[in-house]
Every structure is written in C-alpha cells, then in structure tokens.
Design an enzyme around this catalytic site. Structure first.
Site, short mmCIF file in Angstrom:
data_model
loop_
_atom_site.label_atom_id
_atom_site.label_comp_id
_atom_site.label_asym_id
_atom_site.label_seq_id
_atom_site.Cartn_x
_atom_site.Cartn_y
_atom_site.Cartn_z
N LYS A 41 2.11 -7.04 3.61
CA LYS A 41 3.24 -7.03 4.01
C LYS A 41 3.57 -5.50 3.90
O LYS A 41 4.76 -5.25 4.33
CB LYS A 41 4.37 -7.98 3.24
CG LYS A 41 4.06 -9.22 3.21
CD LYS A 41 5.00 -9.90 2.06
CE LYS A 41 4.82 -11.48 1.81
NZ LYS A 41 5.47 -11.80 0.75
N GLY A 42 3.09 -4.77 2.89
CA GLY A 42 3.55 -3.44 2.53
C GLY A 42 3.79 -2.65 3.57
O GLY A 42 4.93 -1.42 3.42
N GLU A 98 -1.21 1.44 7.60
CA GLU A 98 -1.21 1.17 6.18
C GLU A 98 -0.18 1.74 5.71
O GLU A 98 0.46 3.19 5.85
CB GLU A 98 -2.48 1.59 5.62
CG GLU A 98 -3.41 0.15 5.44
CD GLU A 98 -3.03 -0.67 4.46
OE1 GLU A 98 -1.96 -0.84 4.26
OE2 GLU A 98 -4.09 -1.26 4.03
N ASP A 99 0.34 1.18 4.53
CA ASP A 99 1.54 1.55 3.60
C ASP A 99 0.59 2.95 2.69
O ASP A 99 1.22 4.00 2.68
CB ASP A 99 2.13 0.64 2.90
CG ASP A 99 1.12 -0.37 2.28
OD1 ASP A 99 0.19 -0.14 2.26
OD2 ASP A 99 1.85 -1.20 1.65
N ASP A 102 -5.75 3.17 -1.46
CA ASP A 102 -5.68 3.30 -2.94
C ASP A 102 -7.37 3.40 -3.06
O ASP A 102 -7.92 4.56 -2.79
CB ASP A 102 -5.28 1.95 -3.38
CG ASP A 102 -5.33 2.12 -5.03
OD1 ASP A 102 -5.24 3.31 -5.54
OD2 ASP A 102 -5.25 1.05 -5.55
N LYS A 130 -3.43 7.54 -2.01
CA LYS A 130 -3.73 7.69 -3.50
C LYS A 130 -5.35 8.17 -3.66
O LYS A 130 -6.06 7.29 -4.20
CB LYS A 130 -3.48 6.48 -4.09
CG LYS A 130 -2.86 6.57 -5.61
CD LYS A 130 -3.07 5.18 -6.26
CE LYS A 130 -1.62 4.58 -6.12
NZ LYS A 130 -1.53 3.32 -6.95
N PHE A 151 1.49 3.85 -10.13
CA PHE A 151 1.90 2.67 -9.24
C PHE A 151 3.11 2.96 -8.69
O PHE A 151 4.41 3.14 -9.25
CB PHE A 151 1.71 1.43 -10.11
CG PHE A 151 1.80 0.10 -9.30
CD1 PHE A 151 0.77 -0.28 -8.87
CD2 PHE A 151 2.93 -0.54 -8.90
CE1 PHE A 151 0.57 -1.17 -7.68
CE2 PHE A 151 2.91 -1.42 -8.01
CZ PHE A 151 1.69 -1.93 -7.47
N ASP A 158 5.36 -3.16 -2.94
CA ASP A 158 5.90 -3.81 -4.10
C ASP A 158 5.30 -3.85 -5.53
O ASP A 158 4.15 -3.38 -5.37
CB ASP A 158 5.98 -5.22 -3.61
CG ASP A 158 4.53 -5.90 -3.56
OD1 ASP A 158 3.53 -5.15 -2.96
OD2 ASP A 158 4.28 -6.94 -4.24
N ARG A 164 10.51 -3.82 -2.52
CA ARG A 164 9.97 -3.63 -1.18
C ARG A 164 11.32 -3.11 -0.37
O ARG A 164 11.21 -1.97 0.57
CB ARG A 164 9.72 -4.67 -0.12
CG ARG A 164 8.30 -5.30 -0.63
CD ARG A 164 7.74 -6.48 0.22
NE ARG A 164 6.81 -7.14 -0.30
CZ ARG A 164 5.34 -6.86 -0.29
NH1 ARG A 164 4.96 -5.74 0.22
NH2 ARG A 164 4.63 -7.62 -0.92
P1 IMP Z 1 -6.97 -0.61 -1.61
O1 IMP Z 1 -7.87 -1.68 -1.03
O2 IMP Z 1 -7.43 -0.33 -3.04
O3 IMP Z 1 -7.05 0.79 -0.90
O4 IMP Z 1 -5.44 -1.02 -1.60
C1 IMP Z 1 -4.78 -0.94 -0.60
C2 IMP Z 1 -3.53 -2.04 -0.74
O5 IMP Z 1 -3.13 -2.35 -2.22
C3 IMP Z 1 -2.24 -1.37 -0.14
O6 IMP Z 1 -2.05 -1.29 1.10
C4 IMP Z 1 -1.16 -1.84 -1.00
O7 IMP Z 1 -0.99 -3.17 -0.53
C5 IMP Z 1 -1.59 -2.04 -2.32
N1 IMP Z 1 -1.54 -1.02 -3.11
C6 IMP Z 1 -2.29 0.00 -3.46
N2 IMP Z 1 -1.79 1.01 -4.40
C7 IMP Z 1 -0.30 0.68 -4.59
C8 IMP Z 1 0.88 1.12 -5.07
O8 IMP Z 1 0.81 2.00 -5.81
N3 IMP Z 1 1.75 0.20 -4.91
C9 IMP Z 1 1.91 -0.82 -4.45
N4 IMP Z 1 1.03 -1.28 -3.77
C10 IMP Z 1 -0.33 -0.80 -3.72
MG MG Z 2 -0.96 -2.93 2.06
#
Ligand code: IMP
Ligand code: MG
Length: 180
Positions: A41-42, A98-99, A102, A130, A151, A158, A164
């Site tokens: 949803k982000g 994507e928001d 990470d 990130k 975070f 969220d 959000r």
């Molecule tokens: P990844 O697969 O580790 O790259 O994670 C991606 C998803 O994790 C993002 O699309 C977010 O929904 C969530 N996410 C990663 N870091 C954060 C954060 O700092 N705050 C909130 N959601 C996060």
């Molecule tokens: Mg996301």
C-alpha cells in the site's frame, strides 16, 4: 501531533522531488504507452501525485499487492504476491512505482516475474532509496531521494499500518518498535 516522528522530508521537498521525476518520465516516454504499476500500500500516495505530474496521453494505472514486511519493521526477505495486476504488458512501457527500496528483495522478485510478461520496457521508479540496506543489487531508473538507515513513516509509509496519512516523511523513534 506525533512527537515520536522527527520530520525528514517536508511536504514542499516531496512536491519538487515528485515533479522532477515526473518530468524525466515525460521526456523519456514521448509517444509510448505507459503502465504505472504500483506496489500497495505504501506507494499509493506517491503514485497519485506522480501520475498527475506526468504529461503523457496514454497512461494506465494498476496496483499489485505484495507482502514482505508483515506488521513489523524488519524485512522478512520473502515476497508473496497477494493481488496481481490484470493489465496486458505487451508493447507497453511498464514503470514499477515504489515508495522505498530497502533490501531490494521485493523488487528483484517482481522484476523476475514481470520480465516474463514481455513489456516493451520495464523500469523502476522509487521515491526513496535506503541504499545502505541493500542486499540485492537493483538498477533504479528514477530515484527521488537517498535516505538514511532509519525507519521512515508518512506520505504512504507505515509502521503497523499507522502514519500513512502524514503529509511529510519522518523518522520513527526506535522506542516505538524496539519492544517487538
Ligand atoms: P525491500 O524488499 O526490503 O526493499 O522492502 C521494500 C518495502 O518495505 C517497501 O516498499 C516498504 O513497503 C517497506 N519498507 C522498507 N523500509 C521502510 C521504512 O523505512 N518505512 C516503511 N516501510 C518500509
Ligand atoms: Mg512498498
């Protein structure tokens, strides 16, 4: 209103960042059929703002839902598609919106799935990067801002489904999730 959230990126900064990305997409995709594919949803707030700043006549929008985080703040490393897109990608230029990226796990899994669906091109657009958390290398075609290893919440992001709706992006005080 939220003393546990320390502001990091203001509403105005977000606005100019979104405009800059939208301009790049507009310049690059003249004459193309575009699909903006957003991971719920982000990314819903970012997508809504981005779509309205892109100046192209042929844009489709769809959402897919994946789960990688559960309700906590640690990535599980596993990605599950909960709700898939229904758009036919053939001949279309697909941009995954994507928001935040990470570890990169979510996107590397999604790329593998979507490349098989024969889009004309497949790109990634992320508001926040990130980068220090990356476990899988990912080429991001459009990136808004690099962010620290904290975070973050707000503007769609969220913690346990909260925050959000904040109009800015902030750092959540670790005391909130350290009891996990
Ligand atoms: P990844 O697969 O580790 O790259 O994670 C991606 C998803 O994790 C993002 O699309 C977010 O929904 C969530 N996410 C990663 N870091 C954060 C954060 O700092 N705050 C909130 N959601 C996060
Ligand atoms: Mg996301």
């Amino acid at each position: 209103m939220h003393p546990e959230v320390e502001p990091l990126i203001s509403r105005t900064d977000i606005y100019y960042t979104v405009r800059r990305i939208a301009q790049k997409i507009t310049d690059k995709h003249q004459g193309h059929k575009i699909v903006l594919l957003s991971v719920l949803k982000g990314a819903f707030v970012f997508l809504a703002d981005l779509a309205r700043e892109i100046n192209l006549p042929d844009i489709e929008i769809d959402f897919l839902s994946v789960s990688s985080y559960g309700d906590g703040h640690q990535s599980s490393g596993k990605v599950k598609i909960i709700q898939d897109t229904t758009i036919d990608f053939k001949g279309k230029h697909v941009i995954i919106v994507e928001d935040i990226i990470d570890t990169g796990n979510t996107l590397s899994e999604l790329l593998k799935i979507f490349e098989k669906r024969n889009p004309a091109s497949l790109e990634i657009c992320a508001l926040l990067d990130k980068w220090e958390a990356r476990k899988v290398e990912i080429k991001i075609d459009y990136v808004g801002r690099k962010v620290p290893l904290e975070f973050l919440v707000g503007y769609g992001l969220d913690y346990a489904q909260k925050y959000r709706n904040l109009p800015f992006i902030g750092i959540l005080d670790p005391s909130i999730y350290s009891k996990e």
